[in-house]
Write an enzyme that holds these catalytic residues in place. Structure first.
Site: not given
Ligand code: NAG
Ligand code: NAG
Ligand code: NAG
Ligand code: NAG
Ligand code: NAG
Length: 814
Positions: A506-508, A510-511, A513-514, A528, A625
């Site tokens: 789904l996306g990446r 800072g912590f 990839p998801v 996550k 954030d």
């Protein structure tokens, strides 16, 4: 002597032919000549041919013969782009053979249509020059036989009905070439054309550079593989691509009654302009869209992704490792990746499917021009030749057909969450082995430069950081009410996500990839994977997760559980089908789906979620954030705040603290937080105010640009507010829903109260929620903090003193 400038303004602003100083023709024959000041107009008066000058300071008297949209003025074609006239003595004649000739006052020929035409002119019986309603300037013999047409000689603009392409018989090419600058139509640095080596690809390149600048890529039946905005994703235009032995070409037409032009501008960007109802040219989209679009930025066998800092980051495909060391620089011709296990031509090689990809460069490809082969035939053909590195369907319609083979390294790929296509890459080991491998360690955060280092440092420091701020109190809070947090085993997760397959990516952030997943019971989840080796102990991690899981509210994303496997830590969240808020509000097209009522609902939902975090939950949480990317949307577009686990929790009486590490995103950070690291619930209120203005305007605070000033969005809204013009910030579509004006004004007012410079002036979330929902009078806001771009600290210096400045954002939500 006539004034050149005033003449130009006449055609630009009054745009009425009766006002023009010269004659306005509808057709020109060899008997007439078009003098400076005269015009030739299309039957509907939309297009005009004539002499014009641009506001060039150095050469005010340079004049060109060109074709333009009358209103709003936009030049689409120039005859003498490299050969300007000096003064107003130019004239255009038509010869008895139908050729066009442009002369200056001394009767010197500056341009002629015959010199650009390959057609041998024969004598024409009845030559005519006209502009058709399409914007095509046509010289014809009588009404029918076309002798010459401007559509065959595109400059920097392609209109509906024009084409780019190549005729293999005549070798004629149709391509775009940019202007030198915005004010100088002479030939510039960039070109856009169809490259017909291998499977034809649409490409953009810089003059003199042997490599591509941007590859929109090959056509897959629906769109270009590397240009999501110029194909099926776009509901406004029909894109057409034809390829035959004679000719390959590309063109577009609008689906609705839209006036539009596509321009290759002097800085190498494609700009799609659409005319608004108010008769203005609106920039609808641009390409390349981000840095990952630039050619082969990560090198071979690598994919590029945009991280939360809006910079490109490279990672190797699964089964590949960086060619030189762990990290590498993102730049043209980067080293890229190599096979972890090299291929040996033979039985051991196999092909692994990589879904959702921009297909690699096809310059050195082979393809089945009839689109007849099946995927299985294609695989056999590729297997039988040792230098074949990958295969794919040429056409993705009807379940996929046709065969495309690559020879040599695969370059210029990227991943698209909901676009892209399948490519099958030759690998040096059996698929079974590959599947069974511990994939966990392979997704190394191999991003570039500073960002990757920061992520790593952050992951490691995080543990210490948590301890420092939560200490004993934090632990006690958990002890008293130990709830059951499901701990899922790695097997369940890897089944649910199909071994963390690319298709579920789904996306990446800072912590890490998801991935999207589906549990056996059918529940959809988002997984996550926190960066490996954080050094955090199992118990500590569990406690932290329990803390987050306790926070439950309809406007917060729910944490469902976690998974611990050796060094690996994962968080399991509910899956949000509609991605994140930024995906909608900052996209010209998708934002149209977001009517005012929905936006108001989203604003209220975020306010309530934040209020819960700040006050109602037993643990007082500061998000730190809050931004559009951290607000996810469920299937009814209800907002759910995510990533609040990052927020630090406090004891009941502790209302503010300070830190030398800043977590957050520039553009949303309050001045006291960004500059001094001083945070409180009021820094979240500030971010909330920014977010509300972004939801109303559809613009990002940070990226906001205005022609008249150098203020950011806050400054812009403030300026309009002071001048009583705040309604002007609204998106046009919203403005049309006139009944909501008072709601809108109230939202803007509350937002301005939230972004005031001093924390003590800002309302808390409880007041903000009340203000949004009532009709009572509101206090007058003071000047906002950070309202100019200059006030925003330089990112690089901030980073050096705040290692934690890495935000945890996913590209596309969960
Ligand atoms: C251009 O056309 C006009 C009108 O027919 C004619 O008088 C003039 O001589 C022509 N000029 C040239 C250079 O052909
Ligand atoms: C594009 O090429 C095809 C042949 O491949 C041809 O039939 C068609 O007319 C061309 N399109 C345009 C707009 O010229
Ligand atoms: C070219 O287009 C890009 C993207 O829209 C824009 O940022 C840039 O200012 C344009 N440059 C010129 C010279 O028009
Ligand atoms: C990246 O490039 C810079 C300058 O060219 C160089 O000093 C640095 O060592 C490179 N880093 C890596 C990881 O290759
Ligand atoms: C494999 O394909 C390449 C590129 O098309 C070709 O040059 C080569 O002859 C082929 N080799 C075999 C064994 O067919």
């Amino acid at each position: 002597m006539r004034n050149i400038r005033s003449l130009f303004w006449v055609s630009l602003f009054l745009s009425s032919s009766s006002f023009s100083l010269g004659l306005d023709y509808s057709v020109i024959t060899p008997r007439e000549s078009l003098k400076d000041g005269d015009t030739l107009s299309s039957p509907d008066q939309v297009f005009q041919l004539g002499f014009f000058s641009l506001d060039q300071e150095e050469q005010p008297q340079h004049r060109f013969l060109g074709l333009w949209y009358k209103e709003p003025f936009a030049v689409i074609w120039v005859a003498n782009r490299n050969n300007p006239l000096y003064g107003t003595s130019g004239f255009l004649n038509m010869t008895s053979r139908g050729d066009l000739q442009l002369f200056d006052g001394e009767h010197r020929a500056l341009w002629s249509s015959s010199s650009s035409s390959s057609k041998a002119s024969t004598t024409a019986k009845n030559p005519l020059l006209k502009i058709l309603c399409t914007g095509n300037l046509v010289s014809s013999d009588g009404e029918e036989a076309v002798l010459w047409q401007s559509f065959d000689y595109p400059m920097d603009t392609i209109l509906a009905g024009m084409k780019l392409g190549k005729n293999f018989k005549t070798q004629k090419e149709w391509s775009l070439s940019s202007w030198k600058t915005l004010k100088d139509p002479s030939i510039g640095e960039f070109t856009m054309s169809l490259d017909t080596r291998g499977l034809p690809q649409l490409i953009l390149r810089k003059r003199g550079d042997p490599s591509y600048s941007y590859r929109l890529g090959s056509w897959n039946g629906l769109s270009f593989t590397g240009a999501p905005a110029m194909g099926r994703e776009n509901s406004l235009f029909d894109y057409k691509f034809t390829s035959s032995e004679q000719e390959v070409n590309y063109s577009w037409t609008p689906r609705r009654k839209i006036v539009s032009r596509l321009v290759l501008n002097s800085t190498g960007k494609l700009q799609r302009f659409v005319q608004s109802k108010q008769r203005q040219w609106i920039l609808a989209n641009t390409a390349p869209e981000d840095e990952c679009d630039y050619y082969s930025i990560c090198g071979a066998y690598a994919v590029c992704g945009i991280n939360s800092k809006n910079t490109p980051s490279c990672s190797c495909l699964q089964g590949f490792k960086p060619k030189s060391g762990r990290n590498w620089n993102v730049s043209r011709g980067a080293d890229g990746c190599v096979h972890e296990i090299s291929t040996i031509c033979g039985k051991k090689d196999t092909f692994v499917k990589f879904p959702g990809m921009k297909l690699p460069d096809t310059s050195w490809s082979w393809y089945d021009s009839r689109n007849a082969m099946t995927l299985e035939d294609c695989k056999i053909k590729c297997s039988s030749n040792c230098s074949c590195t990958a295969y794919a369907n040429t056409d993705i319609r009807e379940g996929g057909k046709g065969c495309l083979l690559w020879f040599g390294d695969l370059v210029d790929m990227r991943e698209y969450p909901s676009f892209g296509q399948d490519v099958y890459i030759r690998m040096g080991f059996a698929k079974k082995e590959f599947k069974g491998r511990e994939v966990v360690g392979m997704i190394v955060g191999s991003m570039m430069g500073v960002a990757v280092v920061l992520v790593a440092v952050f992951a490691c420091c995080r543990n210490k950081f948590m301890k420092r701020y939560h200490g004993e109190d934090w632990r006690k809070g958990i002890g008293e009410e130990d709830m059951d947090l499901p701990i899922l085993d790695i097997k369940t997760i890897s089944t649910a996500t199909d071994d963390f397959s690319h298709i579920n990516f789904l996306g990446r952030g800072g912590f890490g990839p998801v991935y999207k997943g589906k549990l056996e019971e059918g529940q959809e989840i988002a997984v996550k994977r926190l960066c490996a080796n954080s050094g955090q102990g199992v118990e500590e991690f569990k406690n932290e997760v329990k803390l987050i899981a306790k926070l439950q509210h309809r406007n917060l994303v729910r944490l469902l559980g976690c998974c611990i496997q050796g060094e690996e830590r994962m968080l399991i969240y509910e899956y949000m089908p509609n991605k994140s808020l930024d995906f909608f509000i900052f996209d010209e097209r998708r934002s149209q789906e977001l009517k005012w009522e929905k936006r108001m609902n989203i604003i209220n939902g975020i306010a309530r979620g934040l209020l819960y975090l700040h006050q109602d939950s037993r643990l007082r949480i500061i998000h730190r954030d809050l931004k559009a990317g951290n607000v996810l949307l469920d299937n009814e577009m209800n907002p759910k705040i995510s990533d609040f686990g990052l927020a630090k929790s406090f004891g009941g009486d502790q209302s503010e603290s300070s830190t030398n590490r800043v977590v957050g995103t520039y553009g949303y950070m309050s001045p006291e937080y960004a500059v001094d690291g001083h945070f409180s619930v009021k820094s979240d209120v500030f971010s909330f105010g920014v977010l509300v203005l972004e939801i109303i305007t559809g613009k990002t605070n940070r990226g906001f640009r205005h022609a008249d000033h150098d203020l950011n969005l806050l400054g812009h809204v403030w300026k309009l507010w002071v001048e009583d013009r705040e309604m002007e910030v609204l998106e046009q579509d919203l403005l049309e829903e006139a009944c909501v004006v008072s709601d809108v004004l109230r939202c803007i007012h509350v937002a301005l109260l939230c972004v005031q410079q001093k924390p003590e002036d800002r309302p808390n979330m409880a007041s903000a929620v009340l203000m949004l929902g009532s009709d009572g009078s509101l206090p007058h806001p003071k000047q906002p903090g950070f309202f100019t771009n200059r006030n925003v600290p330089d990112l690089s210096t901030s980073l050096s003193h705040s290692l934690n400045a890495v935000t945890i954002t996913m590209l596309h939500g969960r």
